[in-house]
Design a protein around this motif. Structure first.
Motif, short mmCIF file in Angstrom:
data_model
loop_
_atom_site.label_atom_id
_atom_site.label_comp_id
_atom_site.label_asym_id
_atom_site.label_seq_id
_atom_site.Cartn_x
_atom_site.Cartn_y
_atom_site.Cartn_z
N ALA A 268 46.28 28.64 30.63
CA ALA A 268 45.76 29.78 29.66
C ALA A 268 46.00 29.15 27.91
CB ALA A 268 46.42 31.39 29.46
N ALA A 269 46.49 28.62 28.04
CA ALA A 269 47.08 27.80 26.65
C ALA A 269 45.88 26.76 26.30
CB ALA A 269 48.78 27.42 26.75
N GLY A 270 45.62 26.06 27.58
CA GLY A 270 44.25 24.90 27.80
C GLY A 270 45.11 23.74 27.87
N ASN A 271 46.46 23.77 28.35
CA ASN A 271 47.26 22.61 28.43
C ASN A 271 46.93 21.75 29.75
OD1 ASN A 271 48.24 22.79 25.65
ND2 ASN A 271 49.49 24.29 26.73
N ILE A 272 46.06 22.41 30.79
CA ILE A 272 46.11 22.29 32.15
C ILE A 272 44.44 21.67 32.22
CG2 ILE A 272 46.13 22.61 34.75
CD1 ILE A 272 48.67 24.07 33.66
N GLY A 273 44.04 20.72 33.10
CA GLY A 273 42.66 21.17 33.45
C GLY A 273 42.51 21.29 34.50
N MET A 274 42.72 21.32 35.61
CA MET A 274 43.24 22.06 36.65
C MET A 274 44.38 22.10 37.15
SD MET A 274 40.07 18.99 38.10
CE MET A 274 41.38 17.92 37.82
N TYR A 275 44.33 23.74 38.23
CA TYR A 275 45.17 23.42 39.27
C TYR A 275 44.80 24.55 40.70
CZ TYR A 275 46.25 28.49 37.26
OH TYR A 275 46.33 29.75 36.89
N TYR A 282 42.23 34.79 37.43
CA TYR A 282 42.00 35.25 36.67
C TYR A 282 41.79 36.78 35.40
CZ TYR A 282 37.84 36.11 33.26
OH TYR A 282 36.92 36.37 31.50
N THR A 283 42.06 37.83 36.11
CA THR A 283 42.83 39.05 35.69
C THR A 283 43.66 38.62 34.97
OG1 THR A 283 41.48 40.30 37.89
CG2 THR A 283 42.74 41.12 36.45
N ALA A 284 44.61 38.52 35.54
CA ALA A 284 46.15 37.99 35.21
C ALA A 284 46.09 37.10 34.28
CB ALA A 284 47.52 37.11 35.93
N LEU A 285 45.16 35.96 34.15
CA LEU A 285 45.57 34.56 32.97
C LEU A 285 44.51 35.65 31.73
CD1 LEU A 285 44.11 32.44 35.23
CD2 LEU A 285 45.63 32.01 33.96
N VAL A 286 43.60 36.57 31.91
CA VAL A 286 43.24 37.36 30.92
C VAL A 286 43.45 39.24 30.40
CG1 VAL A 286 41.54 39.00 29.59
CG2 VAL A 286 40.93 36.85 31.58
N ARG A 287 44.51 39.37 31.03
CA ARG A 287 45.22 40.50 31.10
C ARG A 287 46.65 39.84 30.24
NH1 ARG A 287 46.89 43.18 35.89
NH2 ARG A 287 48.25 41.46 35.98
N PHE A 289 47.87 36.40 30.28
CA PHE A 289 48.50 35.32 29.24
C PHE A 289 46.97 35.12 28.66
CE2 PHE A 289 50.02 35.49 33.59
CZ PHE A 289 51.75 34.41 32.97
N SER A 290 46.15 35.49 27.96
CA SER A 290 45.48 36.09 27.40
C SER A 290 44.44 34.49 27.00
CB SER A 290 46.32 35.83 25.36
OG SER A 290 47.70 37.09 25.20
N LEU A 291 43.82 33.95 28.03
CA LEU A 291 43.25 33.18 28.24
C LEU A 291 41.55 33.07 27.93
CD1 LEU A 291 41.91 30.76 30.08
CD2 LEU A 291 41.38 32.38 31.35
N ASN A 292 40.95 32.44 27.19
CA ASN A 292 40.17 32.77 26.41
C ASN A 292 39.22 32.16 27.35
OD1 ASN A 292 37.57 32.59 25.31
ND2 ASN A 292 37.76 30.78 23.88
N GLN A 360 39.85 45.65 30.69
CA GLN A 360 40.04 44.77 32.15
C GLN A 360 39.20 44.41 32.59
OE1 GLN A 360 43.76 45.16 32.34
NE2 GLN A 360 43.09 45.51 30.65
N ALA A 361 40.01 42.76 33.28
CA ALA A 361 38.83 42.33 33.71
C ALA A 361 38.52 42.81 35.33
CB ALA A 361 39.60 41.21 34.87
N ILE A 362 36.85 43.12 35.70
CA ILE A 362 35.82 43.69 36.35
C ILE A 362 35.34 42.32 37.11
CG2 ILE A 362 34.18 46.18 37.26
CD1 ILE A 362 36.95 46.30 35.85
N GLY A 363 35.24 42.39 38.34
CA GLY A 363 34.54 41.23 39.06
C GLY A 363 35.62 40.09 39.31
N THR A 364 36.09 40.25 39.87
CA THR A 364 36.95 38.69 39.46
C THR A 364 36.59 38.74 41.79
OG1 THR A 364 38.71 39.13 38.29
CG2 THR A 364 39.50 37.25 39.30
N PRO A 365 36.47 36.87 41.63
CA PRO A 365 35.94 36.78 43.55
C PRO A 365 37.36 37.05 43.66
CG PRO A 365 35.48 35.49 41.58
CD PRO A 365 36.53 35.62 40.50
N LEU A 366 37.12 37.63 44.90
CA LEU A 366 38.36 38.14 45.63
C LEU A 366 37.93 37.72 47.48
CD1 LEU A 366 39.40 41.41 44.82
CD2 LEU A 366 40.87 39.72 43.98
N LEU A 367 38.77 38.14 48.34
CA LEU A 367 37.67 37.67 49.41
C LEU A 367 38.05 39.19 50.58
CD1 LEU A 367 40.04 34.97 51.98
CD2 LEU A 367 37.27 34.79 50.99
N PRO A 368 37.32 39.62 51.05
CA PRO A 368 37.23 40.91 51.31
C PRO A 368 38.54 41.56 52.01
CG PRO A 368 35.27 40.09 52.15
CD PRO A 368 35.99 39.54 51.60
N VAL A 369 38.78 42.66 51.55
CA VAL A 369 39.73 43.47 52.65
C VAL A 369 39.33 44.32 54.01
CG1 VAL A 369 41.86 42.88 50.96
CG2 VAL A 369 40.06 45.26 51.36
#
Length: 452
Positions: A268-275, A282-287, A289-292, A360-369
């Motif tokens: 979220a701080a912009g220090n990683i290209g990929m993981y 995504y929800t936690a990243l925004v909620r 960790f303040s991801l842009n 809050q984030a709406i529409g984050t990709p999930l696998l359907p339960v």
């Protein structure tokens, strides 16, 4: 593994105090005659908006169920301390646990049987059977699968652009990931790729990388026993990939003691290209960790040699220590808070509207339960409220249906993940680490755990 999760500071303090006091109580009724229900909210550090949204949902629920008094309890799943929390009465009455821990909890009698309640609610047959299996013992059901994910490759679109890479065409093979990671590191000075390594997350990610390459770390013998198969070509290839990024390309950064929370913070701080992590992060990243959101991209993890994408998720469960009245209230809450937004249009719209109003984030990709048809229909219900950049997640949302889901290993899951943490750490901290010897030793140790 999970996906781990508010008012002015004064409000937060008050909420925390209520949660702390509630954690000391035994649940049940209060002086008003209502059933007092302690429910899990968010992990420490969740933002004010998340608590704002929860407070609104709490009010909605209590209006519809005036005989139940909801008390939110700050909560984060910690497998090693669960038994102590349960014995000490500090767990909420309703909380969530990862799929990977549910079998152990079932074996230990630490989850409440809710079979009759699920069947009475009428949607037991709508669950994805593979996912429902995570909370079943025989024909009995011990929780509500409420969210699932597939492994995804999360990437920073801004770093891609700074490195001269096309963020709309992310890597599709492991070789392409390696090449992009090296380019990002050389052009931006940031870690092109980073790997989780501790608190069981290193083992989790190694198992995911092995599964993507067609490997499996254990064989289910079908009689309640398991055979460790850690020392296989796919797991070796996954470790060699990390070794090469670390020691040949210098594209893996400099922090080799990361877990789910700290790698999210770095990303979220912009220090990683990929993981690599669950598609729902995504929800936690925004909620938390303040991801842009403009920085974010998501694609599928490459699969090869007949491999698949590791999946997981969590289940909403009821503490086995509650009385009958609290259990009934707990099921009512789980059905309202977690399940109806997946099943009912009005509930889905109300949930989406409430969360949107609190940012809050709406529409984050999930696998359907539930079945895919129900999931895709639910997306049409909430379409006006979707606020995540799904156009930046298209490589995942388009590609995930072409991949074969792979369940996490069932035998001694978290213990073996912890064992594999040390293997990943060794490869990243010792240039001359003997990968074959590490895997052979891990196989022996894992089998000893499985044979206990």
């Amino acid at each position: 593994m999970k996906s781990p999760r508010t008012v002015a500071i004064a409000g937060l303090a008050a909420f925390a105090m209520v949660g702390a006091l509630a954690a000391c109580s035994a649940g049940g009724g209060d002086d008003s005659g209502k059933t007092e229900l302690r429910v899990a909210t968010f992990p420490p550090g969740a933002d004010a908006a998340a608590y704002d949204a929860f407070a609104e949902q709490e009010a909605q629920f209590e209006k519809a169920n005036p005989d139940i008094d909801i008390i939110g309890v700050e909560y984060e799943w910690e497998g090693p301390t669960f038994a102590v929390q349960l014995a000490g009465g500090s767990l909420p009455d309703v909380f969530t646990v990862p799929f990977t821990d549910s079998k152990t909890l079932l074996e230990n009698g630490q989850l409440m049987d809710v079979t009759d309640e699920v069947e009475e609610l009428g949607y037991a047959d709508k669950f994805n059977p593979i996912i429902l299996d995570a909370v079943k013992d025989g024909d009995r059901i011990y929780g509500f699968p409420r969210q699932a994910y597939a492994m995804g490759l999360h990437y920073n679109r801004t770093l891609f652009e700074q490195a001269g890479l096309d963020p709309d065409s992310p890597p599709t093979t492991w070789d392409e990931i390696r090449k992009a990671a090296k380019t990002i590191s050389e052009k931006t000075g940031k870690a092109g790729f980073m790997e989780m390594t501790q608190n069981n997350t290193g083992g989790w990610q190694l198992v995911a990388a092995s599964a993507a390459r067609g490997g499996s770390i254990q064989e289910d013998n079908g009689d309640g026993t398991y055979t460790s198969t850690i020392a296989n070509d796919a797991t070796k290839a996954a470790l060699e990939f990390l070794h090469d990024l670390r020691w040949e390309d210098n594209s893996l950064g400099s922090n080799f003691l990361l877990d789910w929370g700290t790698i999210n913070q770095e990303f979220a701080a912009g220090n990683i290209g990929m993981y690599s992590s669950g598609s729902d992060v995504y929800t936690a990243l925004v909620r938390d960790f303040s991801l842009n959101p403009d920085d974010y991209g998501l694609t599928v993890v490459p699969v090869e040699n007949g491999g698949g994408t590791l999946g997981g998720g969590d289940i909403a469960v009821v503490s086995p220590t509650v009385d009958d009245a609290t259990k009934a209230a707990a099921v009512t809450w789980i059905d309202w808070f977690y399940m109806q937004k997946l099943l009912d249009e009005d509930a889905a719209v109300l949930d989406a509207k409430t969360l949107t109003e609190s940012g809050q984030a709406i529409g984050t990709p999930l696998l359907p339960v539930l079945d895919r048809e129900t999931y895709e229909e639910s997306l049409t219900w909430i379409e006006p409220y979707i606020n995540v950049p799904r156009d930046q997640m298209t490589p995942f949302t388009d590609g995930i249906w072409e991949q074969t889901p792979v369940g996490e290993p069932k035998g001694k899951t978290q213990e073996i993940y912890a064992l594999l943490d040390t293997v990943v750490q060794a490869v990243l901290t010792d240039q001359n680490a003997d990968i074959d010897a590490l895997l052979e030793a891990a196989d022996v140790d894992a089998q000893a755990l499985l044979d206990e």
